[in-house]
Scaffold this motif. Structure first.
Motif, mmCIF file in Angstrom:
data_model
loop_
_atom_site.group_PDB
_atom_site.id
_atom_site.type_symbol
_atom_site.label_atom_id
_atom_site.label_comp_id
_atom_site.label_asym_id
_atom_site.label_seq_id
_atom_site.Cartn_x
_atom_site.Cartn_y
_atom_site.Cartn_z
ATOM 1 N N UNK A 20 0.818 4.211 -2.675
ATOM 2 C CA UNK A 20 0.665 5.447 -2.264
ATOM 3 C C UNK A 20 1.842 6.725 -2.951
ATOM 4 N N UNK A 50 0.760 -1.244 0.010
ATOM 5 C CA UNK A 50 -0.052 -0.118 -0.066
ATOM 6 C C UNK A 50 1.006 1.258 0.007
ATOM 7 N N UNK A 51 2.054 1.166 0.590
ATOM 8 C CA UNK A 51 2.859 2.275 0.608
ATOM 9 C C UNK A 51 3.472 2.509 -0.698
ATOM 10 N N UNK A 52 3.731 1.437 -1.345
ATOM 11 C CA UNK A 52 4.183 1.625 -2.974
ATOM 12 C C UNK A 52 3.267 2.228 -3.808
ATOM 13 N N UNK A 66 4.887 9.901 7.156
ATOM 14 C CA UNK A 66 5.692 8.904 6.295
ATOM 15 C C UNK A 66 6.834 9.452 6.369
ATOM 16 N N UNK A 92 10.241 4.165 6.069
ATOM 17 C CA UNK A 92 10.435 3.245 4.848
ATOM 18 C C UNK A 92 12.107 3.399 4.499
#
Lengths: 500, 357
Positions: A112, A108-110, B51, B83
């Protein structure tokens, strides 16, 4: 209990249908479950690669945007501009589906980042187009470079996401396939169990329905063999079989009742007959007694004795004999009580009777007596021989004016002592003999009771038969008209002293 | 009368039980399969407020992994997803490209292993211009608008190495009484540095070493410092350069490594070329293999940097900047020298820390 009864009011057809439907239902449910499961599996398999397909579409779309932008920057044609706008619109629509929030999920981060970069890319591309239109060469080539870089990054991201998704989907797919195998196995087991249990169920239920019919058949067979003493069957259901069972039970009970009633009736009838016979006998007896007491026998007897003494005194010997015989004759009749007498007493009575008759009819009757056996201790009912002899005299030889003969013979025949009284009178036809022996003689045919001792032959015959308990104890023989008649009485040697 | 096997009521009961049984099995199986398909997306429920991305050169190095772990742990406590950018991409990007990606992705903060190149400065400036705070870690870009630098004091690090060299010289003097090297009274030291870097760290370390050796060497032994440049322009060239040293040259008495990778390479080459004991290794960082080297007496000494703490510091600096618009410009991490004398204590401590997590 009431509930149970209400439960059972089910027609047989409904019951059988219910069994069938229930069994089918079970299998149907199992099938629905299996179909549902398989559908679900297919859906899941489909879903596994849907993400990948979506991402591939995304790649194509952004490729279109980039191509069209490049084309426009190259050629500046309105066509390519239009195509650019279309593809940009299409792409921005597509990226709206992507995740925009921050989560711990790598994919999901990808997504986003793809989304955000794509937005930036579209802005940059727009800027490049604007700059191209404004002929700002430096600017648009800068923006174009930037857009191209972003395009590269986005493609890398999409590829990475695609790969990662594909990897995890492959794992899912492998799991799914493994699960599918397990599912197959379970389905097979469930199917088998369903078939087995519904078979058991059907066997059980039909057995339940058929059981009463079998019992009914067995009972019916018993009845057919004549055994009415069977138990009534329990009515377990209110269906048609229940009705038949009920009716069968009622029928068995009714038949048993009818049989009992018939037996009772027969017994009753037999008793009635016996009673009637006894009444008749006693009636005759009463009649006899009545006749016997019509004159005072003692008075008569004493009178006759006095006459005899008088004749003795006057030396009239024949008169004396006559009166003496007459007196003896009556004395026999006035004996009290004992209706069973010795045979020799009966014979003595005949002697007296014949004597009296010969005096009356001036010796017309030839009387022969022959005792060929020992008759002491032989009993018989009283007043038997005299009526027979009287009958012979009246119907046989009264009119023969001195030719009439009566022959009395006593002899042994096997175990029996036979008394035969034979005359040479008018005789009897065989028809007449049969009628007399069976007691069917009508009153007109009967000779009127002559004199004081009007005891009819039928009475005599009945009494002898009752006494000897033997239908053949009296026999009448005649060779025809004017050929005389013979009456033979068979007596047991120890004839017993049965009260008759 | 013979007793019957089933009554109608029992049969209905049996039937109901059968139906229930089937339904139960279907339910259980459905749930089982539903779960088996569903379980893959379990973590997605958790949402984060911010983030951050971390951009570093080599994501596989323990050094960086430890920093990332510190940052990620500190982040998840405060609702921040950190990340390690580029880690899960199908293509390798360098720091500058990753910066562009981070900026285009509109992240909330960047932890960057920066160099001092002009491009990097521009990128940092453009990020901060868009409201994305940048914290540099380990490598700084002081002229940019980065909000904070979290790192090791390189000069101090160099001095620490220098002190260790002096200590070695003393030991050397005591042990080599008859050897020819003693007659020369020289301790040859080679410091391995990258040939290509935009970073001033190496220079600072080098200065630190020189300074410490110059000021504190009270022995008769002369410490001969030399630099050895390693070719780091392409992916595996550093390792090749180190192997070249072992293949061709006379080894110096002491080799000083300034990165985890270098330490590991030197150690491994020494073993491979059967030259254990010919040189003394001064290492860097406290990865497991290096600690093992110390336990086996193959590595004399290493510097442990509290990388986990560095990661935490990066996140807290970003948070502070995001919340208040300000944060301290420099945060220096603790460095701990580790040698034979204190390794056991250190490992116990680490074990406890790791267990604690």
């Amino acid at each position: 209990m009431e509930n149970k009864l209400r439960l059972k009011v089910v027609p047989l057809q409904l019951k059988l249908s219910a069994v069938f439907i229930m069994a089918s239902m079970l299998i149907f449910i199992v099938n629905v479950f299996l179909i549902f499961g398989i559908n679900r599996m297919i859906e899941n398999m489909d879903a596994v690669y849907r993400d990948n397909m979506k991402l591939n579409e995304l790649t194509v779309s952004i490729g279109n945007v980039q191509d069209n932008m490049t084309d426009y920057l190259n050629t500046k044609t309105t066509d390519s501009l239009e195509l650019y706008y279309k593809s940009a619109q299409q792409y921005s629509r597509e990226i709206e589906d992507l995740n925009g929030s921050i989560t711990a999920d790598n994919y999901e981060m990808l997504e986003r980042n793809i989304r955000n970069m794509s937005e930036e890319y579209l802005r940059t591309a727009e800027n490049a187009i604007e700059a191209k239109r404004g002929r700002n060469v430096e600017r648009y080539s800068f923006e174009y470079d930037k857009a191209t870089k972003l395009y590269d990054y986005i493609n890398t991201y999409i590829n990475s996401l695609n790969n990662a998704r594909f990897k995890s989907n492959s794992v899912s797919f492998t799991n799914l396939i493994a699960n599918f195998r397990i599912f197959e196995l379970i389905s097979l087991c469930v199917m088998l169990a369903a078939v087995l249990s519904s078979s058991l169920f059907v066997i059980g239920f039909t057995g339940n329905i058929i059981d009463p019919v079998k019992k009914l058949a067995k009972s019916a067979d018993e009845i057919a063999k004549g055994n009415f003493e069977i138990e009534t069957m329990e009515i377990t259901s209110r269906d048609e079989i229940g009705v038949v069972t009920g009716a069968f039970n009622k029928m068995v009970v009714s038949i048993r009742q009818y049989i009992d009633q018939i037996k009772e009736n027969m017994e009753h009838e037999r008793q009635m007959q016996e009673k009637e016979l006894r009444i008749e006998a006693t009636l005759k007896d009463a009649q006899l007694k009545y006749l016997q007491t019509q004159i005072n026998p003692h008075f008569l007897f004493n009178t006759l004795n006095a006459g005899a003494q008088l004749a003795m005194m006057e030396d009239a010997e024949r008169t004396y004999d006559y009166i003496q015989n007459t007196a003896e004759f009556f004395r026999y009749n006035v004996r009290e009580g004992n209706t069973t007498v010795l045979l020799e007493d009966e014979i003595t009575l005949i002697d007296h009777y014949i004597y009296i008759l010969n005096v009356r009819f001036s010796g017309d009757i030839k009387y022969e007596k022959s005792i060929e056996t020992d008759i002491s201790g032989v009993y018989m009912p009283s007043m038997i021989l005299q009526p027979i002899v009287e009958n012979s005299v009246n119907h046989g030889i009264k009119e023969m004016e001195g030719r009439g003969r009566i022959k009395l013979r006593v002899y042994h025949d096997g175990e029996k002592v036979c008394v035969s009284i034979k005359d040479n009178g008018i005789g009897m036809s065989q028809e007449m003999i049969d009628k007399v022996l069976s007691g069917e003689l009508t009153d007109e045919e009967k000779p009127a009771p002559a004199g004081a001792h009007g005891i009819g032959m039928d009475n005599v015959i009945k009494r002898i038969r009752l006494f000897t308990d033997n239908e053949d104890s009296v026999a009448i023989y005649s060779e025809g008209e004017d050929k005389g008649t013979e009456v033979i009485i068979r007596l047991g040697i120890t004839g017993g002293e049965a009260d008759v | 009368m013979k007793k019957r096997r089933f009554s109608a009521r029992n049969l209905i009961l049996v039937y109901s039980v059968m139906i229930l049984f089937v339904i139960a099995i279907s339910t259980v199986v459905s749930i089982y399969f539903f779960n088996s398909v569903k379980n893959r997306s379990e973590d997605t429920g958790k949402k984060y407020d911010r983030y951050y991305v971390m951009i570093a050169s080599d994501s596989q190095e323990d050094f960086w992994q430890s920093i990332y772990k510190g940052a990620a742990d500190a982040g998840s406590e405060e609702g921040i997803y950190v990340e390690y950018l580029g880690d899960n991409l199908s293509k390798k990007y360098d720091g500058k490209e990753l910066m562009e990606i981070a900026i285009a992705s509109e992240v909330d903060g960047i932890i960057l292993y920066a160099d001092e190149s002009e491009e990097m400065t521009e990128l940092i400036n453009s990020a901060t211009g868009l409201g994305i705070p940048v914290v540099t870690v380990y490598g700084d870009n002081p002229i940019s608008t980065r909000c904070c630098y979290v790192g090791v004091g390189s000069y101090n690090l160099g001095r620490e190495y220098g002190k260790q060299l002096v200590k070695l010289a003393r030991e050397y003097e005591l042990s080599h009484t008859t050897a020819s090297t003693y007659m020369n009274k020289q301790l040859n030291v080679t410091v391995l540095v990258d040939s290509y870097t935009d970073n001033s760290n190496q220079n600072l370390v080098w200065s630190g070493i020189q300074n410490a050796v110059d000021t504190e060497n009270g022995t008769n032994t002369k410490i001969n410092l030399s630099l050895k440049y390693l070719d780091n322009r392409s992916a595996f060239s550093v390792e090749e350069s180190i192997r070249d040293i072992f293949r061709s040259e006379e080894l110096s008495d002491v080799i000083v490594c300034l990165s985890e990778t270098n330490t590991n390479c030197v150690y491994q080459s020494m073993v491979d070329y059967n030259r254990v004991g010919d040189s003394i290794i001064l290492g860097y960082d406290s990865s497991e293999s290096i600690l093992r080297g110390i336990l086996r007496n193959n590595i004399y000494f290493t510097m442990s940097v509290d990388t986990y703490r560095m990661g935490q510091d990066c996140v807290s600096a970003l948070n502070e900047y995001n919340d208040t618009g300000n944060t301290s410009q420099y945060i220096l991490a603790d460095i701990t020298p580790i040698d034979k004398s204190n390794i056991n204590g250190y490992m116990n401590e680490m074990g406890e820390v790791l267990d604690g997590k």
